[in-house]
Design a protein around this motif. Structure first.
Motif, PDB file in Angstrom:
ATOM      1  N   ALA A  71     -26.874  31.960  20.637  1.00 44.70           N
ATOM      2  CA  ALA A  71     -28.130  31.264  20.366  1.00 44.70           C
ATOM      3  C   ALA A  71     -28.533  30.419  21.569  1.00 44.70           C
ATOM      4  O   ALA A  71     -29.704  30.304  21.897  1.00 44.70           O
ATOM      5  N   VAL A  72     -27.546  29.811  22.231  1.00 33.25           N
ATOM      6  CA  VAL A  72     -27.778  28.979  23.414  1.00 33.25           C
ATOM      7  C   VAL A  72     -26.766  29.391  24.466  1.00 33.25           C
ATOM      8  O   VAL A  72     -25.568  29.457  24.187  1.00 33.25           O
ATOM      9  N   GLY A  73     -27.242  29.675  25.671  1.00 37.25           N
ATOM     10  CA  GLY A  73     -26.344  30.086  26.744  1.00 37.25           C
ATOM     11  C   GLY A  73     -25.632  28.909  27.400  1.00 37.25           C
ATOM     12  O   GLY A  73     -25.917  27.746  27.135  1.00 37.25           O
ATOM     13  N   ARG A 129     -25.188  31.227  16.697  1.00 37.03           N
ATOM     14  CA  ARG A 129     -26.306  30.863  15.825  1.00 37.03           C
ATOM     15  C   ARG A 129     -25.983  29.722  14.866  1.00 37.03           C
ATOM     16  O   ARG A 129     -26.860  29.072  14.348  1.00 37.03           O
ATOM     17  N   ASN A 130     -24.704  29.481  14.628  1.00 36.84           N
ATOM     18  CA  ASN A 130     -24.281  28.395  13.745  1.00 36.84           C
ATOM     19  C   ASN A 130     -23.980  27.115  14.512  1.00 36.84           C
ATOM     20  O   ASN A 130     -23.486  26.149  13.927  1.00 36.84           O
TER      21      ASN A 130
END
Length: 157
Positions: A56-58, A133-134
């Motif tokens: 979700a975040v790099g 994503r969590n």
């Protein structure tokens, strides 16, 4: 892919010689205001579903990566031999944000500059890990480049 280049000139690196180190930050995707051009598929059956990486975040560097290369990091032997070049690298980052590997993607042409790039990154680089994503930290990678340049210092009159 587009790249943003920043250059820092450091005064006092020797008798009238300045030292310029530049960090290239790779930014993936099209430039602002541009669309990515792709060829139309021959038939709908040729369309593949998007690949889900689960990220979700790099990975994100903490602070300015250019600061990870202080003026004294330019190897004396490389300066004496007037070696310059651009070292492209990829870092493996674990779920705690630690660098677990440094891989040279494209050499500067100098083994000394390439190995110094990795040693400076491993010793000084700090990262926020990738997040799924969590919001759970997960391993990831970060790719960029270091430009090693020797430059004449501007003399003040």
């Amino acid at each position: 892919m587009r790249r943003v280049e920043g250059k820092t000139t450091i005064q006092g690196a020797g008798q009238g010689a300045g030292l310029a180190l530049a960090m290239l930050i790779a930014i993936t995707g099209p430039a602002l205001g541009q669309s990515k051009k792709t060829a139309a598929p021959a038939a709908p059956a040729a369309l593949a579903p998007p690949v889900d990486t689960g990220i979700a975040v790099g990975v994100k560097p903490i602070g300015n990566p250019g600061d990870w290369f202080p003026p004294e990091s330019y190897p004396a032997e490389a300066k004496a031999a007037a070696e310059e070049g651009r070292t492209e690298f990829s870092l493996d980052i674990d779920a705690a944000g630690r660098i677990t590997g440094c891989n040279i993607v494209q050499s500067s042409g100098s083994d000394l500059l390439d190995s110094t790039t990795c040693s400076q990154l491993i010793g000084n680089g700090r990262f926020k890990p990738a997040l799924d994503r969590n919001g759970k930290p997960m391993p990831g990678s970060w790719t960029s480049a270091m430009r090693w340049e020797l430059a004449e210092a501007k003399t003040q009159e």
